[in-house]
Design an enzyme around this catalytic site. Sequence first.
Site, PDB file in Angstrom:
ATOM      1  N   ARG A 189      21.095  10.159  70.846  1.00 50.44           N
ATOM      2  CA  ARG A 189      19.962   8.835  71.084  1.00 50.44           C
ATOM      3  C   ARG A 189      20.177   7.885  70.047  1.00 50.44           C
ATOM      4  O   ARG A 189      19.731   6.500  70.444  1.00 50.44           O
ATOM      5  CB  ARG A 189      18.528   9.858  70.807  1.00 50.44           C
ATOM      6  CG  ARG A 189      18.142  10.732  71.631  1.00 50.44           C
ATOM      7  CD  ARG A 189      16.525  11.482  71.272  1.00 50.44           C
ATOM      8  NE  ARG A 189      15.560  10.165  71.622  1.00 50.44           N
ATOM      9  CZ  ARG A 189      14.862   9.593  70.722  1.00 50.44           C
ATOM     10  NH1 ARG A 189      15.284   9.655  69.522  1.00 50.44           N
ATOM     11  NH2 ARG A 189      14.053   8.928  71.263  1.00 50.44           N
ATOM     12  N   ASP A 218      10.110   5.118  67.824  1.00 48.63           N
ATOM     13  CA  ASP A 218       9.994   6.665  67.744  1.00 48.63           C
ATOM     14  C   ASP A 218       9.210   7.032  66.776  1.00 48.63           C
ATOM     15  O   ASP A 218       9.193   6.196  65.737  1.00 48.63           O
ATOM     16  CB  ASP A 218      11.225   7.212  67.933  1.00 48.63           C
ATOM     17  CG  ASP A 218      11.551   7.774  69.332  1.00 48.63           C
ATOM     18  OD1 ASP A 218      10.615   7.561  70.246  1.00 48.63           O
ATOM     19  OD2 ASP A 218      12.688   8.034  69.659  1.00 48.63           O
ATOM     20  N   GLU A 268      24.729  38.059  60.494  1.00 51.23           N
ATOM     21  CA  GLU A 268      23.953  37.929  59.260  1.00 51.23           C
ATOM     22  C   GLU A 268      24.109  36.713  58.362  1.00 51.23           C
ATOM     23  O   GLU A 268      23.622  36.420  57.261  1.00 51.23           O
ATOM     24  CB  GLU A 268      23.757  39.394  58.538  1.00 51.23           C
ATOM     25  CG  GLU A 268      22.705  40.285  58.760  1.00 51.23           C
ATOM     26  CD  GLU A 268      22.620  40.399  60.439  1.00 51.23           C
ATOM     27  OE1 GLU A 268      21.623  39.960  60.711  1.00 51.23           O
ATOM     28  OE2 GLU A 268      23.715  40.970  61.116  1.00 51.23           O
ATOM     29  N   PRO A 270      20.510  28.205  57.861  1.00 48.83           N
ATOM     30  CA  PRO A 270      19.099  27.926  57.204  1.00 48.83           C
ATOM     31  C   PRO A 270      19.303  27.693  55.882  1.00 48.83           C
ATOM     32  O   PRO A 270      18.098  27.306  55.233  1.00 48.83           O
ATOM     33  CB  PRO A 270      18.535  29.505  57.527  1.00 48.83           C
ATOM     34  CG  PRO A 270      19.589  30.261  58.039  1.00 48.83           C
ATOM     35  CD  PRO A 270      20.928  29.662  58.127  1.00 48.83           C
TER      36      PRO A 270
HETATM   37  C1  58G Z   1      24.251  32.020  56.048  1.00 49.39           C
HETATM   38  C2  58G Z   1      23.147  32.665  56.562  1.00 49.39           C
HETATM   39  C3  58G Z   1      25.105  31.332  56.801  1.00 49.39           C
HETATM   40  C4  58G Z   1      20.812  27.711  61.610  1.00 49.39           C
HETATM   41  C5  58G Z   1      23.163  32.768  58.121  1.00 49.39           C
HETATM   42  C6  58G Z   1      25.319  31.368  58.113  1.00 49.39           C
HETATM   43  C7  58G Z   1      21.482  28.675  61.846  1.00 49.39           C
HETATM   44  C8  58G Z   1      18.812  28.873  61.609  1.00 49.39           C
HETATM   45  C9  58G Z   1      19.324  27.716  61.363  1.00 49.39           C
HETATM   46  C10 58G Z   1      24.280  32.011  58.785  1.00 49.39           C
HETATM   47  C11 58G Z   1      20.925  30.217  61.817  1.00 49.39           C
HETATM   48  C12 58G Z   1      18.536  26.631  60.958  1.00 49.39           C
HETATM   49  C13 58G Z   1      23.390  33.380  61.108  1.00 49.39           C
HETATM   50  C14 58G Z   1      22.851  32.918  62.214  1.00 49.39           C
HETATM   51  C15 58G Z   1      23.437  31.085  60.809  1.00 49.39           C
HETATM   52  C16 58G Z   1      24.085  32.143  60.139  1.00 49.39           C
HETATM   53  C17 58G Z   1      22.713  31.353  62.056  1.00 49.39           C
HETATM   54  N1  58G Z   1      19.384  29.895  61.731  1.00 49.39           N
HETATM   55  N2  58G Z   1      17.252  26.665  60.705  1.00 49.39           N
HETATM   56  N3  58G Z   1      21.474  31.185  62.265  1.00 49.39           N
HETATM   57  O1  58G Z   1      19.218  25.613  61.237  1.00 49.39           O
END
Ligand code: 58G
Length: 230
Positions: free
Chosen positions: A139, A154, A102, A75
């Site tokens: 794609r 697209d 986490e 994220p």
């Molecule tokens: C830092 C924080 C590094 C991608 C959490 C890794 C992965 C959303 C997305 C993580 C994700 C997105 C924890 C679980 C990443 C891990 C994973 N959530 N928005 N979750 O692309």
Amino acid sequence: MFQGPLNESLLKKAQSKGLLSLKVTNLRDFTTDKHKTADDTPYGGGAGMVMKVEPIAKAISKVKSQKSKVISLCPTGKLLTQEKIKSLAKEEHLVLLCGHYEGIDERVRGLVDEEVSIGDYVLTGGEIPAMVLVDAVARHIPGVVKEEESVKKDSFYEGLLDYPSYTKPEEFEGRKVPEVLLSGHHAEIDRWRRKEALRRTLFRRPDLLAGAELNAEDRKLLQEIIAEPE
Ligand code: 58G
């Protein structure tokens, strides 16, 4: 988690045609203890578990080569855009790291080339984002989508949302297909589609208009839309 989405439909065909190859590696295979521990408690305390760096380092070393680009899905990464997807489609080999728990030990950042996010939300793991990336990138590999024109046209391709589409019947519950689409006037149809793409973008995603390549005709169409009553 990967077996379903990666081995159905378009991605399945693309793989059997040899257009792309997908392999899944389990990080647990790179752990050393009998419980195959891939995570541990965070230094400094706090809730949740953190993914250990060593199994990730070993797994990346095993699968990567000179021509690999290593991408972590998280994220905190850079937002995955259509532009980015198109450029990733030109890469020879992508290694996608899917985190869990986490987070991942900060030192993993030193092992990846890029961090990518599919949107501003948190998921339980990076697997679904990795599959989103694979699907979107596939794609753009020549031969994967039968009608390459459709990939070009697209939504997002020229920075605008797609125009509305209709198929049979001509009338459904009193709602008719726009007359112009039945007219056979190709120039008028093109103009209508461009105008509707601009209309949608203006009302739904005005942020996209700033980055879109608009010509004089587009500006005229936008003026018409703005001048329309209601
Ligand atoms: C830092 C924080 C590094 C991608 C959490 C890794 C992965 C959303 C997305 C993580 C994700 C997105 C924890 C679980 C990443 C891990 C994973 N959530 N928005 N979750 O692309």
